[in-house]
Design an enzyme around this catalytic site. Structure first.
Site, PDB file in Angstrom:
ATOM      1  N   SER A 235      83.573  72.842 -14.898  1.00  0.00           N
ATOM      2  CA  SER A 235      84.338  73.638 -15.864  1.00  0.00           C
ATOM      3  C   SER A 235      83.470  74.044 -17.057  1.00  0.00           C
ATOM      4  CB  SER A 235      85.542  72.847 -16.373  1.00  0.00           C
ATOM      5  OG  SER A 235      86.359  72.436 -15.302  1.00  0.00           O
TER       6      SER A 235
HETATM    7  N1  SAH Z   1      86.315  67.997 -13.318  1.00  0.00           N
HETATM    8  C1  SAH Z   1      85.302  68.736 -12.574  1.00  0.00           C
HETATM    9  C2  SAH Z   1      85.785  70.136 -12.262  1.00  0.00           C
HETATM   10  C3  SAH Z   1      85.695  70.364 -10.802  1.00  0.00           C
HETATM   11  S1  SAH Z   1      86.470  71.799 -10.143  1.00  0.00           S
HETATM   12  C4  SAH Z   1      83.971  68.709 -13.267  1.00  0.00           C
HETATM   13  O1  SAH Z   1      83.872  68.174 -14.386  1.00  0.00           O
HETATM   14  O2  SAH Z   1      82.999  69.177 -12.685  1.00  0.00           O
HETATM   15  C5  SAH Z   1      87.927  71.093  -9.430  1.00  0.00           C
HETATM   16  C6  SAH Z   1      87.726  70.109  -8.322  1.00  0.00           C
HETATM   17  O3  SAH Z   1      89.030  69.764  -7.838  1.00  0.00           O
HETATM   18  C7  SAH Z   1      86.959  70.603  -7.102  1.00  0.00           C
HETATM   19  O4  SAH Z   1      85.858  69.769  -6.893  1.00  0.00           O
HETATM   20  C8  SAH Z   1      87.968  70.500  -5.951  1.00  0.00           C
HETATM   21  O5  SAH Z   1      87.387  70.095  -4.724  1.00  0.00           O
HETATM   22  C9  SAH Z   1      88.930  69.460  -6.471  1.00  0.00           C
HETATM   23  N2  SAH Z   1      90.269  69.470  -5.906  1.00  0.00           N
HETATM   24  C10 SAH Z   1      91.063  70.512  -5.572  1.00  0.00           C
HETATM   25  N3  SAH Z   1      92.244  70.092  -5.108  1.00  0.00           N
HETATM   26  C11 SAH Z   1      92.219  68.731  -5.155  1.00  0.00           C
HETATM   27  C12 SAH Z   1      93.150  67.707  -4.815  1.00  0.00           C
HETATM   28  N4  SAH Z   1      94.362  67.975  -4.332  1.00  0.00           N
HETATM   29  N5  SAH Z   1      92.782  66.423  -4.997  1.00  0.00           N
HETATM   30  C13 SAH Z   1      91.554  66.112  -5.475  1.00  0.00           C
HETATM   31  N6  SAH Z   1      90.638  67.031  -5.817  1.00  0.00           N
HETATM   32  C14 SAH Z   1      90.965  68.331  -5.663  1.00  0.00           C
END
Ligand code: SAH
Length: 220
Positions: free
Chosen positions: A70
């Site tokens: 993000s």
């Molecule tokens: N917090 C992260 C942002 C990652 S983007 C950071 O600091 O880098 C969002 C993430 O959510 C992705 O890696 C995606 O694979 C995950 N995601 C999407 N749906 C999900 C779910 N139902 N359960 C767990 N993870 C999920």
């Protein structure tokens, strides 16, 4: 009790990193503990090698598997809304690069994080280990929360959902806060939901963009 013992900090002087923090401050983030954590957790350690020169840019960056780390401002905003205190038990849905989880751990939270993509989780786990963060993680569908360690002082969802998954509301403590982007696939509003007994009070911040939350209580 989980203690973040052998953490390593980022270099003390780093012009670009300081600029990133200054920008976040100018955009209205005032929690000094959060700003300190963001200057100690080096975002360079959470981006791909080829994007190292953009690590401090205030934008989301690809991390593989069509996912993103993000934007720093968004991380700051959501974290400020969580009002994390040292020792708080915090659940994160969407570990991704591990950056958000590391910020929470640096602020003294006991962090539990769920990621649905095993490859991404494996990379983040290595990062947590090498940086000395004792973060508890699992691969799974975070739309149903993580019942084993509930209730949580706060829950942060870092992917965009069509609606608030009921299990996440159920797993909040009385007085706890859930921060979650809700909207369509293109644009979401961040909902800041506080539980007061069995009532839920919601505030909204407009115009954010997240990758989709995919799962039983998310997008199909
Ligand atoms: N917090 C992260 C942002 C990652 S983007 C950071 O600091 O880098 C969002 C993430 O959510 C992705 O890696 C995606 O694979 C995950 N995601 C999407 N749906 C999900 C779910 N139902 N359960 C767990 N993870 C999920």
């Amino acid at each position: 009790m989980i203690i973040n013992s052998k953490r390593k900090s980022a270099p003390r002087f780093n012009f670009e990193r300081d600029e990133m923090i200054e920008l976040i401050r100018q955009r209205g983030i005032s929690d000094e503990r959060l700003l300190k954590a963001m200057s100690l957790v080096d975002r360079r350690g959470f981006v791909q090698q080829a994007l190292l020169n953009r690590a401090y840019d205030d934008c989301a960056l690809p991390i593989g598997h069509s996912q993103t780390i993000s934007q720093p401002y968004t991380v700051a905003f959501m974290t400020e809304m969580l009002a994390v205190k040292p020792g708080d038990k915090v659940l994160e849905i969407g570990t991704g690069s591990g950056y958000q989880a590391a910020i929470l751990a640096e602020m003294g939270a006991r962090v539990y994080t769920v990621e649905r993509n095993m490859d991404l989780l494996n990379v983040s786990r290595k990062r947590f280990e090498s940086l000395g963060y004792q973060i508890v993680s699992k691969c799974g569908d975070g739309t149903i929360g993580w019942k084993d360690f509930a209730p949580y002082d706060s829950i942060i969802v870092t992917a965009g959902a069509p609606e608030t998954p009921q299990p996440l509301l159920d797993q909040l403590k009385d007085g706890g806060i859930l921060v979650i982007p809700i909207g369509d696939m293109d644009i979401q509003n961040i909902h800041i939901i506080r539980r007061i007994k069995n009532e839920f009070e919601t505030k909204e911040a407009h115009g954010f963009k997240f990758v989709p939350l995919i799962g039983k209580k998310g997008w199909k």
